[in-house]
Design a protein around this motif. Structure first.
Motif, mmCIF file in Angstrom:
data_model
loop_
_atom_site.group_PDB
_atom_site.id
_atom_site.type_symbol
_atom_site.label_atom_id
_atom_site.label_comp_id
_atom_site.label_asym_id
_atom_site.label_seq_id
_atom_site.Cartn_x
_atom_site.Cartn_y
_atom_site.Cartn_z
ATOM 1 N N GLU A 117 -11.612 -5.675 -2.411
ATOM 2 C CA GLU A 117 -10.613 -5.296 -1.410
ATOM 3 C C GLU A 117 -9.738 -6.442 -0.917
ATOM 4 O OE1 GLU A 117 -10.111 -2.117 -0.627
ATOM 5 O OE2 GLU A 117 -11.710 -1.597 -2.021
ATOM 6 N N LYS A 133 -6.151 -4.703 -1.236
ATOM 7 C CA LYS A 133 -5.986 -3.740 -2.323
ATOM 8 C C LYS A 133 -5.038 -2.640 -1.851
ATOM 9 C CE LYS A 133 -7.802 -2.829 -6.416
ATOM 10 N NZ LYS A 133 -7.763 -3.768 -7.494
ATOM 11 N N THR A 135 -3.163 0.924 -1.679
ATOM 12 C CA THR A 135 -3.473 2.335 -1.873
ATOM 13 C C THR A 135 -2.160 3.089 -1.971
ATOM 14 O OG1 THR A 135 -3.608 2.640 0.521
ATOM 15 C CG2 THR A 135 -5.673 2.210 -0.638
#
Length: 147
Positions: A117, A133, A135
Motif C-alpha cells: 500500500e 496504491k 484505487t
C-alpha cells in the motif's frame, strides 16, 4: 557519558527499524500509484489532495521495466499515452536504486519503503516522494465494476 549511550541506543533503534528491501519486494511496485506528498530536505512537505495523473510501474523478473503517467477517468479506467521512462532496479550494499532513462535524461532515485500500500522514493536532492496504491475512481454510481 549518559548522552553518548542514549545517542547510540537511539541510533541502533533507528537502524534496526529501517526496512530492508529484498529482491522479491520489487514485484509489489507493479501497478498504479498516487502521490500523497513530497517531503523536502528541510522537513517541509507538500500534500497532494487531488491528482490528475498516477504513476504506473511495470517491473519484470529481470528488474527492468518502465514507469509512465496515466490519467484516471471517472468510470474507473485510465487514459494512457506512449511516453514512458525505462527503469532498471539496482541493488547496492543494502540500498535499492531505480535508474531511469528517457531520450532526454538519466537519473536515479533510492527506494526507501515498499509495501502493498505504500511506496517512498528519495531523489538526489533529498526529496522524498510518498505514494499510496491507487484505487479506481467511480463517481458514476452505476453499480458497474471498474477496471
Amino acid at each position: 557519558m549518559k548522552n553518548s549511550v542514549a545517542f547510540l541506543f537511539v541510533l541502533l533503534l533507528f537502524v534496526s527499524c529501517q526496512q530492508k528491501i529484498k529482491t522479491e519486494d520489487i514485484s509489489k511496485i507493479n501497478g498504479y500509484w498516487e502521490i500523497e506528498k513530497v517531503v523536502f530536505e528541510d522537513g517541509d512537505d507538500k500534500d497532494y489532495k487531488v491528482n490528475e495523473s498516477y504513476d504506473y510501474f511495470e517491473i519484470g523478473k529481470d528488474n527492468s521495466g518502465f514507469r509512465k503517467k496515466v490519467m484516471p477517468q471517472l468510470d474507473g479506467s485510465f487514459v494512457v499515452n506512449n511516453t514512458q521512462e525505462n527503469v532498471k532496479v539496482r541493488f547496492v550494499e543494502g540500498q535499492v536504486f531505480f535508474d531511469y532513462v528517457t531520450s532526454y535524461a538519466k537519473w536515479s532515485e533510492e527506494l526507501i519503503v515498499v509495501s502493498e500500500e505504500k511506496l517512498v522514493f528519495k531523489n538526489t536532492e533529498d526529496r522524498e516522494y510518498h505514494y499510496k496504491k491507487a484505487t479506481p475512481i467511480n463517481i458514476l454510481g452505476d453499480g458497474k465494476k471498474t477496471k
